[in-house]
Design an enzyme around this catalytic site. Structure first.
Site, PDB file in Angstrom:
ATOM      1  N   HIS A 165     133.070   2.531 -33.955  1.00 46.42           N
ATOM      2  CA  HIS A 165     131.847   1.786 -34.248  1.00 46.42           C
ATOM      3  C   HIS A 165     130.603   2.665 -34.271  1.00 46.42           C
ATOM      4  O   HIS A 165     129.506   2.185 -34.552  1.00 46.42           O
ATOM      5  CB  HIS A 165     131.631   0.648 -33.241  1.00 46.42           C
ATOM      6  CG  HIS A 165     131.202   1.129 -31.891  1.00 46.42           C
ATOM      7  ND1 HIS A 165     132.073   1.569 -30.945  1.00 46.42           N
ATOM      8  CD2 HIS A 165     129.966   1.266 -31.337  1.00 46.42           C
ATOM      9  CE1 HIS A 165     131.412   1.938 -29.863  1.00 46.42           C
ATOM     10  NE2 HIS A 165     130.129   1.770 -30.079  1.00 46.42           N
TER      11      HIS A 165
HETATM   12  C1  UD1 Z   1     125.419  -1.067 -30.154  1.00 46.84           C
HETATM   13  C2  UD1 Z   1     124.743   0.099 -29.453  1.00 46.84           C
HETATM   14  C3  UD1 Z   1     125.784   1.178 -29.164  1.00 46.84           C
HETATM   15  C4  UD1 Z   1     126.972   0.605 -28.400  1.00 46.84           C
HETATM   16  C5  UD1 Z   1     127.509  -0.608 -29.114  1.00 46.84           C
HETATM   17  C6  UD1 Z   1     128.582  -1.267 -28.272  1.00 46.84           C
HETATM   18  C7  UD1 Z   1     122.416   0.616 -30.046  1.00 46.84           C
HETATM   19  C8  UD1 Z   1     121.527   1.474 -30.846  1.00 46.84           C
HETATM   20  N1  UD1 Z   1     123.718   0.707 -30.302  1.00 46.84           N
HETATM   21  O1  UD1 Z   1     125.902  -0.615 -31.396  1.00 46.84           O
HETATM   22  O2  UD1 Z   1     125.200   2.208 -28.382  1.00 46.84           O
HETATM   23  O3  UD1 Z   1     127.949   1.589 -28.307  1.00 46.84           O
HETATM   24  O4  UD1 Z   1     126.467  -1.571 -29.347  1.00 46.84           O
HETATM   25  O5  UD1 Z   1     129.444  -2.036 -29.026  1.00 46.84           O
HETATM   26  O6  UD1 Z   1     121.948  -0.106 -29.193  1.00 46.84           O
HETATM   27  N2  UD1 Z   1     126.936  -7.238 -35.491  1.00 46.84           N
HETATM   28  C9  UD1 Z   1     127.560  -8.439 -35.676  1.00 46.84           C
HETATM   29  N3  UD1 Z   1     127.658  -9.286 -34.605  1.00 46.84           N
HETATM   30  C10 UD1 Z   1     127.155  -8.986 -33.378  1.00 46.84           C
HETATM   31  C11 UD1 Z   1     126.511  -7.768 -33.205  1.00 46.84           C
HETATM   32  C12 UD1 Z   1     126.406  -6.907 -34.262  1.00 46.84           C
HETATM   33  O7  UD1 Z   1     128.031  -8.762 -36.765  1.00 46.84           O
HETATM   34  O8  UD1 Z   1     127.305  -9.822 -32.446  1.00 46.84           O
HETATM   35  C13 UD1 Z   1     126.850  -6.301 -36.648  1.00 46.84           C
HETATM   36  C14 UD1 Z   1     125.589  -6.476 -37.462  1.00 46.84           C
HETATM   37  O9  UD1 Z   1     125.909  -6.228 -38.793  1.00 46.84           O
HETATM   38  C15 UD1 Z   1     124.711  -5.360 -36.934  1.00 46.84           C
HETATM   39  C16 UD1 Z   1     125.709  -4.288 -36.594  1.00 46.84           C
HETATM   40  O10 UD1 Z   1     126.866  -4.967 -36.133  1.00 46.84           O
HETATM   41  O11 UD1 Z   1     123.747  -4.936 -37.852  1.00 46.84           O
HETATM   42  C17 UD1 Z   1     125.260  -3.295 -35.543  1.00 46.84           C
HETATM   43  O12 UD1 Z   1     124.896  -3.972 -34.333  1.00 46.84           O
HETATM   44  P1  UD1 Z   1     123.907  -3.277 -33.277  1.00 46.84           P
HETATM   45  O13 UD1 Z   1     123.834  -4.089 -32.045  1.00 46.84           O
HETATM   46  O14 UD1 Z   1     122.623  -2.917 -33.944  1.00 46.84           O
HETATM   47  O15 UD1 Z   1     124.604  -1.905 -32.967  1.00 46.84           O
HETATM   48  P2  UD1 Z   1     126.117  -1.596 -32.589  1.00 46.84           P
HETATM   49  O16 UD1 Z   1     126.691  -0.779 -33.692  1.00 46.84           O
HETATM   50  O17 UD1 Z   1     126.809  -2.828 -32.178  1.00 46.84           O
HETATM   51  N1  UDP Z   2     136.265  -3.291 -25.604  1.00 47.66           N
HETATM   52  C1  UDP Z   2     136.785  -4.597 -25.613  1.00 47.66           C
HETATM   53  N2  UDP Z   2     137.311  -5.071 -26.785  1.00 47.66           N
HETATM   54  C2  UDP Z   2     137.365  -4.318 -27.925  1.00 47.66           C
HETATM   55  C3  UDP Z   2     136.843  -2.999 -27.878  1.00 47.66           C
HETATM   56  C4  UDP Z   2     136.289  -2.525 -26.706  1.00 47.66           C
HETATM   57  O1  UDP Z   2     136.778  -5.291 -24.601  1.00 47.66           O
HETATM   58  O2  UDP Z   2     137.856  -4.819 -28.941  1.00 47.66           O
HETATM   59  C5  UDP Z   2     135.702  -2.794 -24.344  1.00 47.66           C
HETATM   60  C6  UDP Z   2     136.279  -1.492 -23.874  1.00 47.66           C
HETATM   61  O3  UDP Z   2     137.450  -1.693 -23.135  1.00 47.66           O
HETATM   62  C7  UDP Z   2     135.133  -0.930 -23.045  1.00 47.66           C
HETATM   63  C8  UDP Z   2     133.907  -1.411 -23.779  1.00 47.66           C
HETATM   64  O4  UDP Z   2     134.335  -2.505 -24.581  1.00 47.66           O
HETATM   65  O5  UDP Z   2     135.140  -1.495 -21.754  1.00 47.66           O
HETATM   66  C9  UDP Z   2     133.352  -0.327 -24.643  1.00 47.66           C
HETATM   67  O6  UDP Z   2     132.366  -0.856 -25.467  1.00 47.66           O
HETATM   68  P1  UDP Z   2     132.027  -0.244 -26.893  1.00 47.66           P
HETATM   69  O7  UDP Z   2     133.108   0.622 -27.359  1.00 47.66           O
HETATM   70  O8  UDP Z   2     131.612  -1.386 -27.750  1.00 47.66           O
HETATM   71  O9  UDP Z   2     130.685   0.575 -26.596  1.00 47.66           O
HETATM   72  P2  UDP Z   2     130.377   2.020 -25.969  1.00 47.66           P
HETATM   73  O10 UDP Z   2     131.112   2.153 -24.700  1.00 47.66           O
HETATM   74  O11 UDP Z   2     130.734   3.043 -26.996  1.00 47.66           O
HETATM   75  O12 UDP Z   2     128.892   1.988 -25.792  1.00 47.66           O
END
Ligand code: UD1
Ligand code: UDP
Length: 357
Positions: free
Chosen positions: A203
């Site tokens: 992601h």
């Molecule tokens: C965010 C965090 C990242 C973290 C990740 C965990 C920032 C800059 N990034 O990334 O550090 O590792 O969360 O998973 O804070 N979207 C949906 N549904 C949701 C949420 C998001 O469809 O409930 C989609 C949307 O298209 C959105 C995109 O995901 O634009 C990115 O979401 P965003 O929260 O901005 O960043 P993440 O990539 O999720």
């Molecule tokens: N995770 C989860 N379901 C998924 C993918 C990840 O529960 O389908 C959990 C994973 O086990 C870990 C956390 O989400 O505890 C990590 O979050 P993510 O990878 O979204 O973000 P990051 O740690 O990179 O910020």
């Protein structure tokens, strides 16, 4: 003491679950959900599974550009802080919700505690790196998960209020692993046999937003000689479809919706290897003793690489394929993330500090 905790994204719900439980034994906690993650499988499921209290506030900021998302959070969090007047604001990790919470509080002269402080990838192109550096430099209490994190802060001149408390994700894992083993049905549901599949997550913006990197990763998954299971983050699904990679991926790989934490723990703990660009998943792979192939050029979790359980392969198709075939974990692990009692240690520190600024 009144503690206001700010969370908003999947990994923050998981980190908050054990610490919130500990905090509520002795303090009043107000929980704020920024709404950064809002899909039920990225948010609600964790509240239910991990028994996290219903947030007192949900800001519903949703998705947008970094500036707009962070700005909306800042405006709304400030109003809540003025109204609630907490003694301390607690923020987790490195998302936009983290930096918004820390900034709103520090401008109002409210003390800030940062859980997962001091992590550095030394890559300022990562939005998370900017969030980490800014948050650490305006925090009063810096709860580091590793000794490397303490050292990183020292190198930036941050030495006051710094504690190595271990990693709260280990507390969460220890609390839930047996429950996951007994209750989670994901292996049966997908027809998987223990140690006979790979589990993958992607992601990180540097991988999803780049056609070159995402197609290279997809090619490597499609070439694997072992079943691959891919719980897809919505961000990644969006780009896979935009770049025309979705159908190809789905032909070869078991593509599923994001999993809840219990299913995720179960599927990781029985995997032969894990491929990821997630921070949390790299740590969990180490904690579970599963070899981890990290599709990034750098990592904040350097100890996992040094100990021989994690290898960095970037988005290079050949390197990923080679690691799938040849990378095996090391023999031994150490307590780099502590022993799973971080929440207790944090609460003990909170008991003994003064809250006037
Ligand atoms: C965010 C965090 C990242 C973290 C990740 C965990 C920032 C800059 N990034 O990334 O550090 O590792 O969360 O998973 O804070 N979207 C949906 N549904 C949701 C949420 C998001 O469809 O409930 C989609 C949307 O298209 C959105 C995109 O995901 O634009 C990115 O979401 P965003 O929260 O901005 O960043 P993440 O990539 O999720
Ligand atoms: N995770 C989860 N379901 C998924 C993918 C990840 O529960 O389908 C959990 C994973 O086990 C870990 C956390 O989400 O505890 C990590 O979050 P993510 O990878 O979204 O973000 P990051 O740690 O990179 O910020």
């Amino acid at each position: 003491m009144k503690i206001l905790s700010i969370i908003g994204a999947r990994p923050q719900f998981i980190k908050c679950a054990p610490l919130s439980r500990s905090i509520r034994r002795e303090h009043k906690e107000i929980l704020v959900h920024t709404g950064q993650h809002y899909d039920p499988e990225l948010s609600e499921i964790f509240f239910k599974e991990l028994d996290i209290s219903e947030p007192d506030y949900n800001l519903g900021v949703g998705s947008s550009s970094h500036g707009e998302q962070t700005g909306k959070m800042l405006v709304e969090i400030e109003k809540i802080l003025i109204n609630e007047k907490p003694d301390l604001v607690l923020v987790y990790g490195d998302t936009n919700s983290t930096v918004a919470g820390a900034l709103a509080a520090s401008k109002l002269h409210i003390k800030v505690a940062h859980v997962e402080a001091g992590l550095r990838s030394f890559d300022r192109t990562m939005p998370e790196e900017i969030n980490r550096v800014l948050t650490d430099h305006i925090s009063d209490l810096l709860f580091c998960p590793t000794e490397t994190a303490v050292l990183n802060l020292k190198n930036e001149g941050v030495t006051t209020g710094v504690y190595n408390v271990g990693d709260v994700m280990l507390d969460a894992l220890k609390y839930n692993i047996k429950i996951a083993e007994d209750k989670a049905m994901v292996l049966e549901y997908l027809g998987l046999s223990s140690k006979e599949y790979l589990v993958v997550t992607v992601h990180r913006a540097s991988n999803t937003d780049s056609f070159k990197n995402l197609s290279s990763i997809v090619n490597a998954f499609c070439e694997a000689d072992i079943p691959v299971v891919f719980p897809v983050h919505p961000r990644t699904e969006k780009y896979l479809k935009k770049y025309g990679l979705w159908e190809k991926l789905c032909e070869k790989v078991t593509v599923i919706s994001p999993l809840g934490y219990l299913d995720m723990l179960k599927i990781m703990s029985h995997a032969r290897k894990i491929l990821t660009d997630s921070g949390g998943v790299q740590k969990e792979a180490y904690m579970l003793g599963i070899p981890c192939i990290t599709m990034r050029e750098n990592t904040e979790w350097v100890e996992t690489v040094e100990d021989g359980w994690n290898v960095l392969v970037g988005a290079d198709c050949e390197k990923i394929e080679d690691a799938i075939l040849n990378f095996e974990g090391a023999e031994l692990k150490s307590n780099i993330f502590g022993t799973g009692n971080s929440c207790e240690i944090i609460c003990e520190i909170l008991k003994n500090i003064s809250y006037s600024r």
